[in-house]
Design a protein around this motif. Structure first.
Motif, PDB file in Angstrom:
ATOM      1  N   ASP A 155       0.829  -1.206   0.000  1.00  0.00           N
ATOM      2  CA  ASP A 155       0.000   0.000   0.000  1.00  0.00           C
ATOM      3  C   ASP A 155       0.866   1.259   0.000  1.00  0.00           C
ATOM      4  O   ASP A 155       0.569   2.238  -0.700  1.00  0.00           O
ATOM      5  CB  ASP A 155      -0.915   0.015   1.223  1.00  0.00           C
ATOM      6  N   LEU A 156       1.933   1.239   0.783  1.00  0.00           N
ATOM      7  CA  LEU A 156       2.827   2.390   0.854  1.00  0.00           C
ATOM      8  C   LEU A 156       3.545   2.600  -0.480  1.00  0.00           C
ATOM      9  O   LEU A 156       3.597   3.721  -0.999  1.00  0.00           O
ATOM     10  CB  LEU A 156       3.847   2.196   1.972  1.00  0.00           C
ATOM     11  N   LEU A 157       4.066   1.532  -1.051  1.00  0.00           N
ATOM     12  CA  LEU A 157       4.753   1.643  -2.340  1.00  0.00           C
ATOM     13  C   LEU A 157       3.808   2.148  -3.414  1.00  0.00           C
ATOM     14  O   LEU A 157       4.160   3.021  -4.216  1.00  0.00           O
ATOM     15  CB  LEU A 157       5.325   0.281  -2.753  1.00  0.00           C
ATOM     16  N   GLN A 164       4.348   9.847  -8.268  1.00  0.00           N
ATOM     17  CA  GLN A 164       5.730   9.972  -8.727  1.00  0.00           C
ATOM     18  C   GLN A 164       6.105  11.438  -8.974  1.00  0.00           C
ATOM     19  O   GLN A 164       5.372  12.174  -9.638  1.00  0.00           O
ATOM     20  CB  GLN A 164       5.933   9.172 -10.021  1.00  0.00           C
ATOM     21  N   GLY A 165       7.230  11.845  -8.397  1.00  0.00           N
ATOM     22  CA  GLY A 165       7.731  13.200  -8.591  1.00  0.00           C
ATOM     23  C   GLY A 165       7.175  14.226  -7.628  1.00  0.00           C
ATOM     24  O   GLY A 165       7.662  15.349  -7.563  1.00  0.00           O
ATOM     25  N   LYS A 166       6.166  13.851  -6.851  1.00  0.00           N
ATOM     26  CA  LYS A 166       5.557  14.780  -5.901  1.00  0.00           C
ATOM     27  C   LYS A 166       6.123  14.548  -4.502  1.00  0.00           C
ATOM     28  O   LYS A 166       6.183  13.414  -4.030  1.00  0.00           O
ATOM     29  CB  LYS A 166       4.038  14.590  -5.872  1.00  0.00           C
ATOM     30  N   VAL A 167       6.537  15.614  -3.847  1.00  0.00           N
ATOM     31  CA  VAL A 167       7.028  15.499  -2.478  1.00  0.00           C
ATOM     32  C   VAL A 167       5.823  15.298  -1.556  1.00  0.00           C
ATOM     33  O   VAL A 167       4.905  16.124  -1.524  1.00  0.00           O
ATOM     34  CB  VAL A 167       7.817  16.752  -2.053  1.00  0.00           C
ATOM     35  N   LEU A 168       5.822  14.195  -0.823  1.00  0.00           N
ATOM     36  CA  LEU A 168       4.707  13.848   0.052  1.00  0.00           C
ATOM     37  C   LEU A 168       5.110  14.024   1.508  1.00  0.00           C
ATOM     38  O   LEU A 168       6.152  13.511   1.940  1.00  0.00           O
ATOM     39  CB  LEU A 168       4.281  12.395  -0.185  1.00  0.00           C
ATOM     40  N   THR A 169       4.295  14.736   2.269  1.00  0.00           N
ATOM     41  CA  THR A 169       4.572  14.909   3.689  1.00  0.00           C
ATOM     42  C   THR A 169       4.219  13.631   4.439  1.00  0.00           C
ATOM     43  O   THR A 169       3.466  12.787   3.947  1.00  0.00           O
ATOM     44  CB  THR A 169       3.760  16.068   4.274  1.00  0.00           C
ATOM     45  N   ARG A 170       4.749  13.512   5.638  1.00  0.00           N
ATOM     46  CA  ARG A 170       4.419  12.337   6.459  1.00  0.00           C
ATOM     47  C   ARG A 170       2.932  12.300   6.785  1.00  0.00           C
ATOM     48  O   ARG A 170       2.338  11.236   6.895  1.00  0.00           O
ATOM     49  CB  ARG A 170       5.270  12.335   7.726  1.00  0.00           C
ATOM     50  N   THR A 171       2.330  13.465   6.957  1.00  0.00           N
ATOM     51  CA  THR A 171       0.896  13.519   7.240  1.00  0.00           C
ATOM     52  C   THR A 171       0.088  12.980   6.065  1.00  0.00           C
ATOM     53  O   THR A 171      -0.841  12.190   6.245  1.00  0.00           O
ATOM     54  CB  THR A 171       0.453  14.961   7.550  1.00  0.00           C
ATOM     55  N   ILE A 173       1.109  10.905   3.728  1.00  0.00           N
ATOM     56  CA  ILE A 173       1.351   9.462   3.618  1.00  0.00           C
ATOM     57  C   ILE A 173       0.560   8.710   4.685  1.00  0.00           C
ATOM     58  O   ILE A 173      -0.100   7.710   4.405  1.00  0.00           O
ATOM     59  CB  ILE A 173       2.856   9.155   3.754  1.00  0.00           C
ATOM     60  N   GLY A 174       0.602   9.212   5.922  1.00  0.00           N
ATOM     61  CA  GLY A 174      -0.107   8.552   7.012  1.00  0.00           C
ATOM     62  C   GLY A 174      -1.600   8.463   6.767  1.00  0.00           C
ATOM     63  O   GLY A 174      -2.213   7.404   6.934  1.00  0.00           O
ATOM     64  N   ASN A 176      -3.271   8.669   3.921  1.00  0.00           N
ATOM     65  CA  ASN A 176      -3.661   7.917   2.726  1.00  0.00           C
ATOM     66  C   ASN A 176      -3.306   6.446   2.777  1.00  0.00           C
ATOM     67  O   ASN A 176      -3.928   5.633   2.084  1.00  0.00           O
ATOM     68  CB  ASN A 176      -3.026   8.553   1.483  1.00  0.00           C
ATOM     69  N   VAL A 177      -2.317   6.084   3.594  1.00  0.00           N
ATOM     70  CA  VAL A 177      -1.910   4.680   3.665  1.00  0.00           C
ATOM     71  C   VAL A 177      -2.416   4.008   4.941  1.00  0.00           C
ATOM     72  O   VAL A 177      -2.844   2.859   4.920  1.00  0.00           O
ATOM     73  CB  VAL A 177      -0.375   4.551   3.573  1.00  0.00           C
ATOM     74  N   TRP A 178      -2.394   4.743   6.060  1.00  0.00           N
ATOM     75  CA  TRP A 178      -2.801   4.164   7.334  1.00  0.00           C
ATOM     76  C   TRP A 178      -4.210   4.571   7.770  1.00  0.00           C
ATOM     77  O   TRP A 178      -4.761   3.993   8.676  1.00  0.00           O
ATOM     78  CB  TRP A 178      -1.799   4.535   8.423  1.00  0.00           C
ATOM     79  N   GLY A 179      -4.805   5.577   7.141  1.00  0.00           N
ATOM     80  CA  GLY A 179      -6.160   5.974   7.511  1.00  0.00           C
ATOM     81  C   GLY A 179      -6.235   7.365   8.095  1.00  0.00           C
ATOM     82  O   GLY A 179      -5.218   7.948   8.499  1.00  0.00           O
ATOM     83  N   ILE A 180      -7.464   7.877   8.150  1.00  0.00           N
ATOM     84  CA  ILE A 180      -7.644   9.279   8.528  1.00  0.00           C
ATOM     85  C   ILE A 180      -7.329   9.559   9.995  1.00  0.00           C
ATOM     86  O   ILE A 180      -7.170  10.710  10.372  1.00  0.00           O
ATOM     87  CB  ILE A 180      -9.077   9.759   8.211  1.00  0.00           C
ATOM     88  N   ASN A 181      -7.253   8.525  10.853  1.00  0.00           N
ATOM     89  CA  ASN A 181      -6.920   8.771  12.258  1.00  0.00           C
ATOM     90  C   ASN A 181      -5.478   8.380  12.563  1.00  0.00           C
ATOM     91  O   ASN A 181      -5.126   8.047  13.681  1.00  0.00           O
ATOM     92  CB  ASN A 181      -7.877   8.007  13.174  1.00  0.00           C
ATOM     93  N   PHE A 182      -4.622   8.454  11.544  1.00  0.00           N
ATOM     94  CA  PHE A 182      -3.224   8.080  11.728  1.00  0.00           C
ATOM     95  C   PHE A 182      -2.556   8.943  12.796  1.00  0.00           C
ATOM     96  O   PHE A 182      -2.714  10.160  12.830  1.00  0.00           O
ATOM     97  CB  PHE A 182      -2.468   8.242  10.402  1.00  0.00           C
ATOM     98  N   ASP A 183      -1.809   8.309  13.688  1.00  0.00           N
ATOM     99  CA  ASP A 183      -1.114   8.994  14.770  1.00  0.00           C
ATOM    100  C   ASP A 183       0.222   9.521  14.247  1.00  0.00           C
ATOM    101  O   ASP A 183       1.179   8.762  14.042  1.00  0.00           O
ATOM    102  CB  ASP A 183      -0.883   8.026  15.932  1.00  0.00           C
ATOM    103  N   THR A 184       0.317  10.824  14.031  1.00  0.00           N
ATOM    104  CA  THR A 184       1.534  11.418  13.473  1.00  0.00           C
ATOM    105  C   THR A 184       2.700  11.374  14.461  1.00  0.00           C
ATOM    106  O   THR A 184       3.840  11.674  14.083  1.00  0.00           O
ATOM    107  CB  THR A 184       1.281  12.885  13.062  1.00  0.00           C
ATOM    108  N   GLY A 185       2.426  10.981  15.706  1.00  0.00           N
ATOM    109  CA  GLY A 185       3.499  10.893  16.690  1.00  0.00           C
ATOM    110  C   GLY A 185       4.274   9.592  16.620  1.00  0.00           C
ATOM    111  O   GLY A 185       5.276   9.426  17.326  1.00  0.00           O
ATOM    112  N   THR A 186       3.861   8.660  15.798  1.00  0.00           N
ATOM    113  CA  THR A 186       4.563   7.388  15.668  1.00  0.00           C
ATOM    114  C   THR A 186       5.616   7.464  14.568  1.00  0.00           C
ATOM    115  O   THR A 186       5.650   8.401  13.784  1.00  0.00           O
ATOM    116  CB  THR A 186       3.579   6.258  15.317  1.00  0.00           C
ATOM    117  N   ASN A 187       6.469   6.437  14.511  1.00  0.00           N
ATOM    118  CA  ASN A 187       7.493   6.388  13.461  1.00  0.00           C
ATOM    119  C   ASN A 187       7.188   5.307  12.434  1.00  0.00           C
ATOM    120  O   ASN A 187       8.083   4.797  11.763  1.00  0.00           O
ATOM    121  CB  ASN A 187       8.878   6.158  14.072  1.00  0.00           C
ATOM    122  N   TYR A 188       5.891   4.925  12.302  1.00  0.00           N
ATOM    123  CA  TYR A 188       5.492   3.898  11.331  1.00  0.00           C
ATOM    124  C   TYR A 188       6.048   4.186   9.938  1.00  0.00           C
ATOM    125  O   TYR A 188       6.580   3.302   9.270  1.00  0.00           O
ATOM    126  CB  TYR A 188       3.967   3.832  11.199  1.00  0.00           C
TER     127      TYR A 188
END
Length: 222
Positions: A155-157, A164-171, A173-174, A176-188
């Protein structure tokens, strides 16, 4: 749209089925894990709502079996345990999102809509350099060699390569890949990026996954 609800709590099932029908969904119900797998692999659903604790076969095993059968339908896992370990287990088993009981029906609908929107945008194949990603069969090939990924690694890949070519923030990525309640405090994200780099980039001269310091990541050919 058609939803499969795999849940053994009769009162909750009755409430959810009624609410989903009123929201315009067609709903099939399975009350145990084995029946859920049977329906999921034989029906054509837009989303699967899957409880973790089920008779005959638990939610994690149901999720894994559905994915082993190459079913790519979005899966929303319902759990009573709100812990990082439980969330990781659900996502690694192939779930696309999770929701902790008790939950509001409006949040459930929001999760379903988000998952089905993402599923509708899936193309047949992505090609970047010598890397080929097929989201229908969930297979990855680079340089003629098949790369084996866990469901969440895939899913992440896929998300990175789709942008492709777009800089994606961790937020981004979190969410869109982990769901709308993704905890940005983790290092997943950083952990899974490292998993991917070992499998996708390590043995190849052209690197595809790049870090943008202070921002996030970008997927591109060097």
């Amino acid at each position: 749209m058609k939803i499969l609800l795999i849940e053994d709590e009769k009162d909750l099932t009755k409430t959810l089925k009624k609410g989903l029908k009123e929201a315009g969904f067609n709903v099939d119900v399975a009350y145990d894990g084995e029946s859920g797998v049977s329906l999921a692999t034989s029906g054509n659903y837009d989303c699967i709502i899957l409880d973790f604790k089920l008779p005959k076969m638990n939610g994690l095993d149901v999720c894994r079996e559905i994915r082993r059968n190459k079913i790519t339908t979005p899966i929303l896992m319902l759990t009573v345990v709100d812990s990082v370990d439980m969330k990781v287990k659900c996502l690694d088993a192939g779930a696309d999102d999770y929701l902790t009981k008790p939950f509001s029906f409006s949040e459930l609908l929001a999760r379903i809509r988000a998952l089905t929107r993402r599923a509708k945008s899936v193309p047949t194949q992505i090609q970047v350099a010598d890397l080929t990603i097929n989201p229908l069969s969930r297979t990855v090939i680079r340089g003629g060699r098949k790369i084996y990924l866990s469901p969440k690694e895939f899913d992440l890949l896929y998300y990175l390569a789709s942008n492709q070519g777009k800089v994606l923030t961790r937020t981004e990525i979190g969410e869109n890949v982990w769901g709308i309640n993704f905890d940005t405090g983790t290092n997943y994200i950083d952990v899974y990026i490292n998993y991917l780099r070992r499998k996708i980039d390590k043995d190849f001269s052209k690197k595809l996954i790049h870090t943008v310091r202070g921002v996030g990541y970008v997927f591109k050919v060097e």
